[in-house]
Write a protein that holds these residues in place. Structure first.
Motif, short mmCIF file in Angstrom:
data_model
loop_
_atom_site.label_atom_id
_atom_site.label_comp_id
_atom_site.label_asym_id
_atom_site.label_seq_id
_atom_site.Cartn_x
_atom_site.Cartn_y
_atom_site.Cartn_z
N ASN A 36 52.06 -28.94 -65.28
CA ASN A 36 51.46 -28.27 -64.12
C ASN A 36 49.95 -28.16 -64.30
OD1 ASN A 36 54.42 -27.25 -63.90
ND2 ASN A 36 53.46 -26.55 -61.99
N PHE A 37 49.22 -28.34 -63.20
CA PHE A 37 47.77 -28.24 -63.25
C PHE A 37 47.23 -27.99 -61.84
CE2 PHE A 37 48.64 -32.52 -62.05
CZ PHE A 37 47.55 -32.99 -61.33
N VAL A 63 40.10 -32.32 -75.80
CA VAL A 63 39.30 -33.45 -75.32
C VAL A 63 38.45 -33.04 -74.13
CG1 VAL A 63 39.37 -35.77 -74.34
CG2 VAL A 63 40.98 -35.13 -76.15
N THR A 64 39.06 -32.35 -73.17
CA THR A 64 38.36 -32.06 -71.91
C THR A 64 37.45 -30.84 -71.98
OG1 THR A 64 40.14 -30.64 -71.06
CG2 THR A 64 40.31 -33.01 -70.63
N GLY A 65 37.78 -29.89 -72.88
CA GLY A 65 37.03 -28.64 -72.91
C GLY A 65 37.37 -27.72 -71.76
N THR A 66 38.44 -28.04 -71.02
CA THR A 66 38.88 -27.19 -69.91
C THR A 66 40.34 -26.83 -70.14
OG1 THR A 66 39.63 -29.05 -68.54
CG2 THR A 66 37.32 -28.37 -68.33
N SER A 67 40.81 -25.85 -69.38
CA SER A 67 42.19 -25.42 -69.54
C SER A 67 42.65 -24.67 -68.31
CB SER A 67 42.31 -24.50 -70.77
OG SER A 67 43.59 -23.92 -70.84
N PHE A 118 50.30 -22.44 -64.25
CA PHE A 118 49.18 -23.29 -64.65
C PHE A 118 48.74 -24.26 -63.56
CE2 PHE A 118 51.46 -22.10 -68.56
CZ PHE A 118 50.46 -21.34 -69.14
N GLY A 119 49.31 -24.14 -62.37
CA GLY A 119 48.86 -24.97 -61.26
C GLY A 119 49.98 -25.30 -60.31
N SER A 120 49.61 -25.53 -59.05
CA SER A 120 50.61 -25.79 -58.01
C SER A 120 51.05 -27.24 -57.96
CB SER A 120 50.05 -25.40 -56.64
OG SER A 120 48.95 -26.24 -56.29
N ALA A 121 50.35 -28.13 -58.67
CA ALA A 121 50.75 -29.53 -58.76
C ALA A 121 51.31 -29.80 -60.14
CB ALA A 121 49.55 -30.44 -58.50
N HIS A 122 52.08 -30.87 -60.25
CA HIS A 122 52.55 -31.24 -61.59
C HIS A 122 52.86 -32.73 -61.68
CE1 HIS A 122 56.43 -30.47 -59.50
NE2 HIS A 122 56.94 -31.37 -60.33
N PHE A 123 52.69 -33.24 -62.88
CA PHE A 123 53.21 -34.55 -63.22
C PHE A 123 54.61 -34.36 -63.77
CE2 PHE A 123 48.62 -35.58 -63.73
CZ PHE A 123 48.56 -36.64 -62.83
N ARG A 124 55.57 -35.08 -63.22
CA ARG A 124 56.93 -35.08 -63.76
C ARG A 124 57.06 -36.30 -64.67
NH1 ARG A 124 59.63 -35.51 -59.27
NH2 ARG A 124 60.25 -37.70 -59.50
N LEU A 125 57.30 -36.05 -65.94
CA LEU A 125 57.31 -37.12 -66.92
C LEU A 125 58.67 -37.81 -66.99
CD1 LEU A 125 55.24 -35.50 -69.82
CD2 LEU A 125 54.45 -36.70 -67.77
N THR A 126 58.68 -39.00 -67.53
CA THR A 126 59.91 -39.78 -67.63
C THR A 126 60.80 -39.26 -68.76
OG1 THR A 126 59.01 -41.37 -69.22
CG2 THR A 126 58.63 -41.83 -66.87
N ALA A 127 62.03 -39.70 -68.75
CA ALA A 127 62.98 -39.30 -69.80
C ALA A 127 62.53 -39.80 -71.17
CB ALA A 127 64.37 -39.84 -69.47
N ASP A 128 61.84 -40.93 -71.22
CA ASP A 128 61.44 -41.48 -72.51
C ASP A 128 60.49 -40.56 -73.27
OD1 ASP A 128 62.99 -43.72 -72.25
OD2 ASP A 128 61.36 -45.04 -71.61
N VAL A 129 59.77 -39.71 -72.56
CA VAL A 129 58.81 -38.81 -73.22
C VAL A 129 59.53 -37.73 -74.01
CG1 VAL A 129 56.99 -37.11 -72.77
CG2 VAL A 129 57.01 -39.27 -71.52
N LEU A 130 60.76 -37.41 -73.64
CA LEU A 130 61.48 -36.31 -74.30
C LEU A 130 61.60 -36.52 -75.80
CD1 LEU A 130 64.34 -35.75 -71.69
CD2 LEU A 130 62.36 -34.27 -72.08
N GLY A 131 61.78 -37.75 -76.22
CA GLY A 131 61.95 -38.02 -77.64
C GLY A 131 60.71 -37.74 -78.48
N ALA A 132 59.54 -37.72 -77.84
CA ALA A 132 58.29 -37.45 -78.55
C ALA A 132 57.80 -36.03 -78.33
CB ALA A 132 57.22 -38.44 -78.10
#
Length: 218
Positions: A36-37, A63-67, A118-132
């Motif tokens: 969310n961001f 990296v960004t210096g923002t949060s 943390f924000g009204s928008a979000h990236f929904r990540l793929t299932a492959d990310v779960l393993g990491a």
């Protein structure tokens, strides 16, 4: 679900440190991590979606210096200290770009993502990310003692389900120990309908991932 370990020795050490503290049955492979961001904010004077489109990567606040939370991602700061504690010091001396990015596990399958605080928008990540990914409950700012990985997770999910928290704090934090590429690791960018017809929608359309809309907050 991809069960490959995160790339790089520091990321792998961090993941293995949390894995040793995790217990329970595997995570439901149908669940997703969301990031969310606030899509209308700027980073170094540039709109965040514009920067994401140019870089193609979602990176950490080191990296960004923002949060979207506290600005403590620096040596000796709270975020640095929390990561050192959670990951056994694995990231203490690494380049900022190697550090994990933070999201939340969407155990309630909420249309607006797992952590709208943390924000009204979000990236929904793929299932492959779960393993990491590694997980904790509550949020790392609370210095939790319960952790999970995708292969050993049910204890953490049950703990969160039994707790009674404000809706904005009702999430299992996720730490992603691999670079998050928008063209590979994102199922969709999900936006609030308040951004229809705005520069945010235009910038979102230039990203290398699908754009979806949730129903808004009521």
């Amino acid at each position: 679900m991809n069960t490959a370990l995160p790339p790089g020795p520091a990321r792998r050490r961090a993941w293995e440190h949390v894995a040793a503290l995790s217990s329970g049955a595997p995570l439901d492979a149908g669940l997703r991590v969301t990031l969310n961001f606030h899509p209308d904010r700027t980073v170094a004077g540039r709109p965040v979606l514009e920067r994401l489109g140019e870089d193609g990567l979602y990176v950490s606040q080191f990296v960004t210096g923002t949060s979207n939370g506290g600005l403590t991602a620096h040596p000796g700061g709270d975020r640095w200290r929390w990561e050192s504690r959670m990951f056994g010091g694995a990231y203490d001396r690494v380049d900022p770009g190697e550090r994990p990015v933070y999201g939340a596990l969407d155990v309630r399958r909420a249309p607006f993502g797992a952590a709208p605080r943390f924000g009204s928008a979000h990236f929904r990540l793929t299932a492959d990310v779960l393993g990491a990914a590694t997980f904790c409950y509550p949020d790392s700012a609370a210095e939790p003692v319960r952790f999970g990985i995708a292969a050993r997770m049910s204890g953490l999910v049950e703990l969160a389900a039994a707790d009674r928290r404000d809706a904005l704090d009702d999430y299992i934090e996720a730490q992603i120990h691999t670079p998050v590429r928008l063209d590979r690791d994102v199922e969709a960018l999900v936006l609030d309908p308040a951004y229809r017809g705005t520069a945010v929608e235009a910038a979102a359309g230039r990203l290398p991932c699908p754009v979806e809309w949730h129903g808004g907050f009521r």
